[in-house]
Enzyme design. Structure first.
Site, PDB file in Angstrom:
ATOM      1  N   CYS A   1      32.647  50.511  36.038  1.00 46.07           N
ATOM      2  CA  CYS A   1      32.376  49.091  36.263  1.00 46.07           C
ATOM      3  C   CYS A   1      31.022  48.675  35.724  1.00 46.07           C
ATOM      4  CB  CYS A   1      32.501  48.771  37.748  1.00 46.07           C
ATOM      5  SG  CYS A   1      34.202  48.963  38.341  1.00 46.07           S
TER       6      CYS A   1
ATOM      7  N   GLU B   1      35.194  44.637  40.263  1.00 47.22           N
ATOM      8  CA  GLU B   1      34.351  44.160  39.157  1.00 47.22           C
ATOM      9  C   GLU B   1      35.159  43.945  37.889  1.00 47.22           C
ATOM     10  OE1 GLU B   1      31.822  47.486  41.179  1.00 47.22           O
ATOM     11  OE2 GLU B   1      33.939  46.940  41.028  1.00 47.22           O
TER      12      GLU B   1
ATOM     13  N   CYS C   1      30.490  51.728  40.121  1.00 45.72           N
ATOM     14  CA  CYS C   1      30.692  53.057  39.555  1.00 45.72           C
ATOM     15  C   CYS C   1      30.362  52.990  38.061  1.00 45.72           C
ATOM     16  CB  CYS C   1      32.142  53.507  39.768  1.00 45.72           C
ATOM     17  SG  CYS C   1      33.360  52.558  38.814  1.00 45.72           S
TER      18      CYS C   1
ATOM     19  N   HIS D   1      39.485  47.863  39.733  1.00 47.00           N
ATOM     20  CA  HIS D   1      38.350  47.703  40.634  1.00 47.00           C
ATOM     21  C   HIS D   1      37.973  46.222  40.669  1.00 47.00           C
ATOM     22  CE1 HIS D   1      36.688  52.093  40.393  1.00 47.00           C
ATOM     23  NE2 HIS D   1      38.016  52.060  40.490  1.00 47.00           N
TER      24      HIS D   1
END
Length: 157
Positions: free
Chosen positions: A89, A58, A86, A56
């Site tokens: 993260c 992040e 999420c 992801h």
């Protein structure tokens, strides 16, 4: 420059990262990590291209920032991300001791700050200062257009 203007500036850089993800066919989410007025980490979604469910935006930005600082603790850093993080993260940002989290669009399907769930900060020993909604319109527009185009392509098949 005021903090609000700075936040808009960094969010524009995160949006640039999101656009890179979109060009690669990934969900357009981007992130930057800032320390003392300098970007020390950048990332955009890459789970498909990297065959990595943790790739992801992040996570990639936090990894780069940790390498650049030589420390897994990112105290004093701010994480700017185009979409509400999420649980994975947000958990990574908390474990890295990020000082601030600034995000654009809310994520009703996966958001762990305030949308789908609320992260259990009361049980953690660190809580970043959080600012939501910075550049939300542009962040949301990018996502909506991406998924609209994806549905259109699917319907044409």
């Amino acid at each position: 420059m005021t903090k609000d203007v700075d936040d808009e500036k960094w969010m524009r850089l995160a949006l640039g990262e999101a656009e890179k993800a979109e060009r690669r066919g990934e969900v357009p989410v981007g992130a930057v990590v800032v320390l003392e007025g300098k970007v020390i980490g950048r990332g955009h979604n890459r789970p498909i291209g990297a065959n990595d469910p943790t790739a992801h935006a992040e996570i990639l930005a936090l990894r780069q920032a940790a390498r650049r600082t030589g420390n897994y603790r990112l105290t004093g850093c701010a994480l700017f991300v185009t979409l509400e993080p999420c649980a994975m993260c947000l958990g990574a940002a908390v474990l890295a001791r990020v000082g601030r989290l600034v995000y654009g669009a809310s994520d009703p399907k996966h958001g762990a700050v305030a949308s789908l769930m609320r992260f259990p900060f009361d049980k953690m020993n660190h809580r970043p200062r959080i600012r939501a909604g910075v550049g939300a319109g542009e962040c949301r527009r990018l996502l909506v257009e991406f998924f609209r185009a994806r549905r259109t392509k699917r319907a044409e098949r």
